[in-house]
Design an enzyme around this catalytic site. Structure first.
Site, PDB file in Angstrom:
ATOM      1  N   LYS A 114     -43.176  24.466 -17.634  1.00 47.89           N
ATOM      2  CA  LYS A 114     -42.599  24.066 -18.889  1.00 47.89           C
ATOM      3  C   LYS A 114     -43.224  24.795 -20.263  1.00 47.89           C
ATOM      4  O   LYS A 114     -42.689  25.100 -21.501  1.00 47.89           O
ATOM      5  CB  LYS A 114     -43.320  22.570 -19.363  1.00 47.89           C
TER       6      LYS A 114
HETATM    7  C1  LIG Z   1     -39.916  20.167 -15.007  1.00 49.72           C
HETATM    8  C2  LIG Z   1     -40.251  20.707 -13.982  1.00 49.72           C
HETATM    9  C3  LIG Z   1     -39.176  20.968 -12.664  1.00 49.72           C
HETATM   10  C4  LIG Z   1     -37.774  20.650 -12.948  1.00 49.72           C
HETATM   11  O1  LIG Z   1     -37.050  21.346 -14.100  1.00 49.72           O
HETATM   12  P1  LIG Z   1     -35.545  21.146 -14.782  1.00 49.72           P
HETATM   13  O2  LIG Z   1     -35.305  21.999 -15.588  1.00 49.72           O
HETATM   14  O3  LIG Z   1     -36.000  19.547 -15.232  1.00 49.72           O
HETATM   15  O4  LIG Z   1     -34.788  20.955 -13.594  1.00 49.72           O
HETATM   16  C5  LIG Z   1     -39.660  21.365 -11.640  1.00 49.72           C
HETATM   17  N1  LIG Z   1     -40.919  21.592 -11.525  1.00 49.72           N
HETATM   18  C6  LIG Z   1     -41.902  21.591 -12.052  1.00 49.72           C
HETATM   19  C7  LIG Z   1     -43.127  21.689 -11.800  1.00 49.72           C
HETATM   20  C8  LIG Z   1     -41.693  21.057 -13.629  1.00 49.72           C
HETATM   21  O5  LIG Z   1     -42.354  20.649 -14.483  1.00 49.72           O
END
Ligand SMILES: *Cc1c(COP(=O)(O)O)cnc(C)c1O
Length: 494
Positions: A114
């Protein structure tokens, strides 16, 4: 470049990128997309590979955010990526076997992917306020079950014309996550625990967003509410960058030749990360197929293979919590590309009324030509963590393990012969207890010891944002009742 809502079939309401970043979601409930997808050449990709990550980001973002100057974008990208991510923001160095390449997206300040978007998006928002003549301060409200809250706090920390309040469920986040939030630094941040679960936090925040009286009060104090939600275009656009960047690096290392196709595997929750990869292909990145990896919450596996999306099902809590999801919001953007605004509006109406929709055969066949989908249960996830470590001395977190398993299953089924870039979305240290357990080890009581044990076993270093947590001041200890008045009281008081 104009932007339109995925539900605006006549393209009646064009917006600039600054407007869509400020606004988040469209007035008709749809998501914003650019009117066309900019094209890049193989030469562009090759050239990108010679630049620092922040310049790669500025070059690619400038194709979409045309109402920002290149210098503005470069300044945002430098502040986002030049110091907080170690040597290089998104390295694609580690190898797992002959075909799999791991794209590590977790070298940022909170050790999860993120950060790749949330380190730059607040700066884009801050500029968007200036560009749209907004004089008020953007007040970001977040309800979090852990990861997003911390990444948003780090992203908005000390960014001009913004402030951020995060609510988290007192007993609904891990000790590590609590510690990460309670020690948050910055002059425009506040963190409050609520006596309740994640749903209470989320419902509470939604109520504040819907409270006209609260909005008026905030307006008088010179601020307006805004969200850091993953449906914001300002979070999606920066995610396109690292796929192009990774491809360019593989070309430069001589691992692939310029123009050679790759497959891309993404551990998926809200469908944002994998959709960014899809956009990179639309721009001209040579990609064969996208492999959508899910945990036991396999609603996307079902949808991408049968064409029926049905949220009327059991919700599982897993060790890859960021993928525990029943509604993948960004899927709407894919539907728009393939089926158009009118059908997308119809699907979304059915989803909100019945919790389900089915796409037509022709739509499904286009989806299947681009996407393969696999899911992985908890046992296979744990096995993948330990096998990958035994075989390749590579340690992955549970989210990444779900993707590695999917990539292996895909190679087994389709054997395309292409290199497969697997997106790795969290540092194994962020989920150290589950990783230790998967390796068959005892889990120490003490948090710091859990990290140190993982470090000893894997002979890797504890990432510094986690290692330094233990010496930090605890700044936020407040916990409040979950009702509207007490949450609103906190929001207005800050
Ligand atoms: C948010 C997140 C995901 C999922 O990503 P999306 O863009 O919502 O599909 C996968 N792995 C981690 C560690 C995340 O924080």
């Amino acid at each position: 470049m104009n932007y339109f809502s995925t539900r605006d079939s006549e393209r009646k309401t064009p917006k600039t990128s600054a407007e869509v970043i400020k606004q988040g979601i469209a007035d008709d409930g749809g998501l914003f997309l650019p009117e066309s997808i900019p094209e890049i050449s193989l030469d562009f990709i090759k050239e990108i590979g010679t630049l620092p990550y922040s310049e790669r980001a500025a070059k690619i973002l400038s194709l979409y955010l045309t109402d920002y100057t290149y210098d503005e974008l470069l300044d945002c990208a430098k502040k986002a990526y030049d110091s907080g991510f170690g040597d290089f923001a998104a390295p694609v160095s580690s190898l797992i076997g002959d075909d799999l390449r791991v794209l590590e997206l977790w070298h940022g300040p909170t050790c999860a992917f993120k950060d790749m978007a949330l380190q730059i998006m607040p700066r884009l928002l801050s500029l968007a306020l200036k560009k749209t003549g907004e004089e008020r301060c953007a007040y970001i409200l977040v309800a979090t079950s852990g990861d997003t809250g911390k990444a948003a706090l780090e992203g908005y920390k000390d960014v001009d014309s913004t402030k951020i309040m995060v609510f988290y469920p007192e007993d609904g986040v891990s000790d590590m996550q609590k510690m990460q939030m309670a020690t948050q630094e910055g002059n425009n941040v506040c963190v409050t625990a609520i006596k309740g679960n994640f749903d209470d936090a989320q419902t509470g925040v939604k109520k504040i967003f819907a409270d006209a009286d609260a909005k008026e009060k905030l307006d008088k104090c010179g601020s307006f509410l805004s969200s850091a939600n993953s449906i914001n275009w300002g979070r999606l656009a920066p995610q396109i960058v690292y796929y192009i960047s990774a491809y360019a690096d593989l070309v430069n290392e001589g691992d692939i030749t310029l123009g050679e196709k790759v497959d891309i595997t993404v551990p998926t929750g809200n469908f944002g990360n994998i959709f960014a990869a899809f956009l990179a292909k639309k721009m001209g990145l040579p990609v064969n197929k996208f492999i959508c990896a899910s945990n036991s919450n396999n609603i996307l596996t079902d949808f991408l293979t049968t064409g029926t999306y049905d949220r009327n099902r059991t919700f599982y809590t897993t060790m890859s919590p960021s993928m525990d999801i029943l509604i993948s919001s960004n899927l709407e953007r894919l539907l728009y590309f393939i089926a158009g605004a009118e059908k997308t509006t119809k699907y979304m109406k059915e989803l909100s009324e019945k919790g389900a929709y089915t796409v037509e055969e022709d739509v499904l066949s286009v989806i299947k030509s681009e996407f393969a989908a696999y899911c992985c249960n908890e046992e296979d996830c744990a096995k993948t963590i330990s096998k990958t470590f035994d075989k390749y001395s590579y340690i992955c977190d549970p989210h990444t393990a779900v993707a590695v398993k999917a990539a292996l299953d895909f190679v087994n089924d389709e054997n395309t012969g292409f290199k497969n870039i697997v997106a790795s979305t969290a540092s194994p240290y962020k989920f150290a207890a589950d990783v230790l357990k998967s390796l068959g080890k005892e889990i120490p009581e003490d948090m710091k010891q859990v990290l140190d044990t993982l470090s000893e076993i894997t002979k890797t270093e504890v990432p510094s944002p986690l290692a330094t947590l233990f010496g930090k001041n605890v700044r936020f200890t407040k916990s409040v009742e979950k009702n509207h008045e007490s949450l609103l009281g906190e929001v207005l008081a800050f």
